[in-house]
Design a protein around this motif. Structure first.
Motif, short mmCIF file in Angstrom:
data_model
loop_
_atom_site.label_atom_id
_atom_site.label_comp_id
_atom_site.label_asym_id
_atom_site.label_seq_id
_atom_site.Cartn_x
_atom_site.Cartn_y
_atom_site.Cartn_z
N ASP A 250 -38.25 -12.33 -6.02
CA ASP A 250 -37.51 -13.60 -6.10
C ASP A 250 -36.73 -13.91 -4.82
N ALA A 267 -32.46 -18.26 -2.89
CA ALA A 267 -32.22 -19.70 -2.88
C ALA A 267 -31.22 -20.01 -3.99
N ASN A 268 -30.43 -21.03 -3.76
CA ASN A 268 -29.39 -21.34 -4.73
C ASN A 268 -29.95 -22.17 -5.89
N LYS A 269 -30.82 -21.55 -6.70
CA LYS A 269 -31.41 -22.25 -7.85
C LYS A 269 -30.74 -21.76 -9.13
N LYS A 270 -30.64 -22.67 -10.09
CA LYS A 270 -29.91 -22.38 -11.33
C LYS A 270 -30.44 -21.13 -12.04
N GLU A 271 -31.79 -21.06 -12.20
CA GLU A 271 -32.37 -19.94 -12.96
C GLU A 271 -32.09 -18.62 -12.26
N LYS A 273 -29.71 -17.97 -10.19
CA LYS A 273 -28.28 -17.65 -10.25
C LYS A 273 -27.94 -16.96 -11.57
#
Ligand SMILES: Nc1ncnc2c1ncn2[C@@H]1O[C@H](COP(=O)(O)OP(=O)(O)O)[C@@H](O)[C@H]1O
Ligand SMILES: [Mg+2]
Length: 311
Positions: A250, A267-271, A273
């Protein structure tokens, strides 16, 4: 906050050719620069940086749009007294000494004769050229000419400094000194607009940034905001490879540290995080998470690459 420069839909076409649709050197630029900022205008060669500066200095006329500097139109002559300007690759008369040249500049800027001597001494000291005051400019190296260029730009104690590639021609030591001068100017209340393609130098002195590519503004804003939240950085202490291995696929960047620990960037993605927060909770003692800040160089090349892809 008041703006020192306001640019609205500024566009410039150089000439036009009947067999070819001209592409603008500057395409619909809209940009505000807050008073007191050090604004770095970045872009590859041919991006339109010098064109923007020439439009701001009224050296060329726009094909469309408008700009204001210190709330005045660029053609306002009076406002020039409050601006310091260092052009790209300045050429000064080689027969003048540094003193003589700066005296002419001071005269043109309307500095009274009683103050000129003092001002010249002041700026020569700032750019560390005092001992060359009486030498002819013709014998100066590129770096020395650049120093004199900076001296003439600050001789009127300007409210706004406009500098076109000011670091070109300076050695690393000269660059550091130049950066100190910029910060000193900022501290005395001067706003600075400068363009450069030297990224690492920009990162350390500017607080606002704009990136220009092929005449188009790709982004602009506070450097901190632009570079923030580009991702999350997870540090895993040595001896916990099993945690790292679960996350490797990831991560956008993985670094195994010399001590056996890991630095993983996501990457600053919701899932993602959510997953990371779960891991951090379960392994509190060995995992730390902080927002990852891209460095300016990475940010710059990503923006340019994105722009090239969409073309
Ligand atoms: N006087 C000119 N006549 C025609 N084209 C020009 C002129 N000046 C610049 N250009 C073109 O405009 C574009 C932007 O140039 P410039 O503003 O100098 O870019 P930068 O300063 O970012 O390197 C380039 O494609 C350049 O070739
Ligand atoms: Mg240029």
């Amino acid at each position: 906050m008041e703006n020192v420069i306001e640019i609205r839909n500024l566009t410039k076409y150089y000439g036009s050719f009947f067999w070819k649709k001209p592409t603008p050197a500057l395409d619909n630029l809209t940009l505000d620069i807050p008073m007191g900022a050090v604004f770095g205008f970045l872009g590859p060669n041919g991006a339109g940086k010098t064109t923007t500066i020439k439009l701001l200095m009224d050296l060329i006329k726009p094909s469309g749009g408008e700009a204001s500097i210190l709330r005045c139109a660029p053609e306002n002559v009076e406002i020039k007294k409050q601006i310091g300007f260092l052009p790209d690759e300045p050429v000064f008369s080689s027969y003048l000494s540094a003193n003589e040249f700066l005296n002419i500049c001071a005269k043109l800027l309307g500095i009274p004769s009683s103050e000129r001597k003092g001002r010249i001494a002041e700026v020569l000291k700032i750019v560390k050229m005092t001992k060359h005051a009486k030498s002819k400019l013709g014998g100066f190296s590129r770096g020395m000419v650049q120093r004199i260029g900076i001296a003439q730009a600050i001789i009127n104690r300007p409210k706004l400094l406009i500098l076109d590639e000011p670091l070109v021609g300076l050695d690393p030591h000269g660059r550091q000194e130049f950066k100190d001068i910029i910060l000193q100017q900022k501290a005395s209340g001067t706003s600075v607009f400068f363009c450069s393609h030297i990224l690492s130098d920009v990162e350390t002195i500017c607080d606002y940034l704009g990136i220009l590519n092929e005449g188009k503004l790709l982004c602009a804003g506070k450097l901190d905001d632009l570079l923030q939240n580009t991702g999350l950085s997870l540090h895993i202490q040595p001896g916990h490879d099993e945690i790292a291995k679960k996350l490797l696929s990831d991560a956008s960047e993985t670094v195994k540290l010399p001590d056996g620990g890991w630095n993983l960037i996501f990457a600053n993605k919701k899932e993602v995080k959510q997953t990371l927060l779960g891991i951090k909770e379960r392994h509190k003692d060995v995992v730390t998470m902080i927002p990852a800040k891209e460095n300016l160089e990475k940010f710059f090349f990503r923006k340019i690459a994105d722009a090239t892809k969409t073309n």
